[in-house]
Design a protein around this motif. Structure first.
Motif: not given
Length: 226
Positions: A203-226
């Motif tokens: 689960m350490f690896f699973a959560n790390s990989i999930y957070n990796f992609f979630d951070d990338i998704k957040t980047f685009f979500d924030e850009q789309s709101e600008e």
């Protein structure tokens, strides 16, 4: 601004990742709650789960590169992209440097973080979130370790075991190399010290990989709101 269709295709990459990730975690949780499961069978299932987790990581990286290149090349005023693919197949060929197999298929390797980071720099820029996220040593080290574990599960060769043992020892410093019998046992372990302290290693690896992609998704979500 990107059209709804352009951004939707990229969002679908993250949605599919989240859906497949949740399926893996659900299976993992059901496995833990199941009574009377033979230990060797449980080890095998943990190895299978991890193998699928890493495959999900690779597939999501590949899908991201394809969909991002298609979207970004249409909107140079908002995104940086140094290629102009016509469609998904063309994008794959460009990302592969034009190297097509004899059966007209394209083979792209997304396992090694340094290579993925270099591709992000060459095709997009150092401002691309993939480049930024893999530039963080913690993310890069986790993916490198995950690849080593995946290779050991897949090949079980003396060389892959040697590399796996080094990774395992970094998570469980007190364990001797001979005591680490399988990747399954390792993944089921919850260390009391180290980066996976009080967390099951899978689960350490699973959560790390999930957070990796979630951070990338957040980047685009924030850009789309600008």
């Amino acid at each position: 601004m990107p059209t709804m269709n352009d951004s939707e295709n990229l969002q679908q990459v993250f949605s599919k990742f989240s859906e497949d990730f949740n399926t893996l975690v659900s299976f993992h949780n059901n496995l833990l709650s199941s009574k009377g499961v033979d230990d060797q069978y449980k080890e095998l299932l943990f190895e299978t789960l991890f193998f699928r987790l890493f495959r999900l990581y690779e597939n999501t990286i590949g899908d991201f590169f394809i969909q991002y290149s298609l979207m970004a090349s249409k909107h140079p005023d908002q995104y940086t992209c140094y290629i102009s693919p016509k469609d998904e197949v063309h994008a794959q060929k460009l990302l592969a440097g034009g190297l097509v197999q004899s059966d007209d298929t394209v083979r792209l390797d997304w396992a090694k973080p340094n290579q993925v980071k270099t591709k992000a720099e060459i095709f997009f820029s150092t401002e691309n979130p993939i480049y930024i996220e893999l530039g963080a040593n913690s993310n890069s080290d986790i993916i490198k370790s995950a690849e080593v574990i995946r290779n050991y599960i897949a090949h079980n060769s003396p060389e892959s075991r040697k590399r796996f043992t080094r990774v395992a020892s970094s998570f469980i410093p007190s364990a001797s190399p001979d005591s680490i019998l399988s990747a399954g046992v390792f993944l089921m372990t919850t260390p009391k010290i180290g980066c996976s302290r009080n967390k099951e290693i899978f689960m350490f690896f699973a959560n790390s990989i999930y957070n990796f992609f979630d951070d990338i998704k957040t980047f685009f979500d924030e850009q789309s709101e600008e």
